[in-house]
Design a protein around this motif. Structure first.
Motif, PDB file in Angstrom:
ATOM      1  N   GLU A   1       0.361  -1.599   0.128  1.00  6.82           N
ATOM      2  CA  GLU A   1       0.085   0.211   0.211  1.00  6.82           C
ATOM      3  C   GLU A   1       0.809   1.478  -0.344  1.00  6.82           C
ATOM      4  OE1 GLU A   1      -2.343   0.171   3.428  1.00  6.82           O
ATOM      5  OE2 GLU A   1      -3.809  -1.915   2.460  1.00  6.82           O
TER       6      GLU A   1
ATOM      7  N   GLY B   1       0.293  -5.080   2.316  1.00  6.90           N
ATOM      8  CA  GLY B   1       1.149  -4.678   3.749  1.00  6.90           C
ATOM      9  C   GLY B   1       2.775  -4.053   3.229  1.00  6.90           C
ATOM     10  N   LYS B   2       3.096  -3.710   4.676  1.00  7.63           N
ATOM     11  CA  LYS B   2       4.645  -3.388   4.118  1.00  7.63           C
ATOM     12  C   LYS B   2       5.163  -4.591   3.514  1.00  7.63           C
ATOM     13  CE  LYS B   2       4.307   0.557   7.072  1.00  7.63           C
ATOM     14  NZ  LYS B   2       4.630   1.318   8.288  1.00  7.63           N
TER      15      LYS B   2
ATOM     16  N   GLU C   1       5.295  -7.950   6.521  1.00  9.23           N
ATOM     17  CA  GLU C   1       3.469  -8.797   6.153  1.00  9.23           C
ATOM     18  C   GLU C   1       4.722 -10.479   5.977  1.00  9.23           C
ATOM     19  OE1 GLU C   1       0.937  -9.133   6.349  1.00  9.23           O
ATOM     20  OE2 GLU C   1       0.562  -7.134   6.909  1.00  9.23           O
TER      21      GLU C   1
END
Length: 148
Positions: free
Chosen positions: A44, A93-94, A98
């Motif tokens: 993201e 996500g990051k 993750e």
């Protein structure tokens, strides 16, 4: 002391050099008879305005589906290479966060990840998922050099 590897996590960015990283992981999975998880993370973007709401969600969902289809095809080919069980997973996500969270949840014995060779200054400015995983993981990590 013998090394026991029951499960391997192969974290990839779906780029041209993905096959090299997966080949290493598949070879190790075959050698040890290990379960192989192949994951990719849809990041993201930090710069996106939260006001985008539904448009952002639609974009990220489209990216996830694209990666899910690509990873499914890779997993089917990898099952033949590894002669074992392969599970393909797309996360959001990051990437480093993750990857590490998934590795701990699945209690994997080894993480295999690719890394581009970039100048130290560029790594400092941009960061590197592989570097973050290596420095924060308590699970052994095999870093495979990929495209330059």
């Amino acid at each position: 002391m013998s090394l026991e590897v029951k499960s391997i996590l192969c974290a990839v960015a779906l780029r041209d050099c993905t096959e090299r990283v997966i080949s290493y992981a598949a070879s190790l999975a075959k050698r040890y008879g290990a379960m192989l998880y192949i994951i990719t993370v849809v990041e993201e973007p930090a710069w996106v305005y939260k006001e985008m709401g539904e448009e952002l969600e639609a974009l990220l969902s489209t990216l996830e589906e694209r990666d899910r289809l690509a990873l499914r095809d890779i997993a089917m080919r990898t099952e033949e290479l590894s002669k074992g069980q392969v599970e393909a997973v797309v996360l959001r996500g990051k990437p480093a966060d993750e990857i590490l969270k998934f590795a701990e949840e699945k209690e994997v014995d080894l993480i295999v990840i690719g890394s581009n060779t970039v100048p130290p200054v560029q790594k400092f400015v941009m960061g590197s998922t592989a570097l973050k995983v290596v420095t924060r993981s308590h699970i052994p990590v095999l870093v495979v050099p990929v495209c330059r």
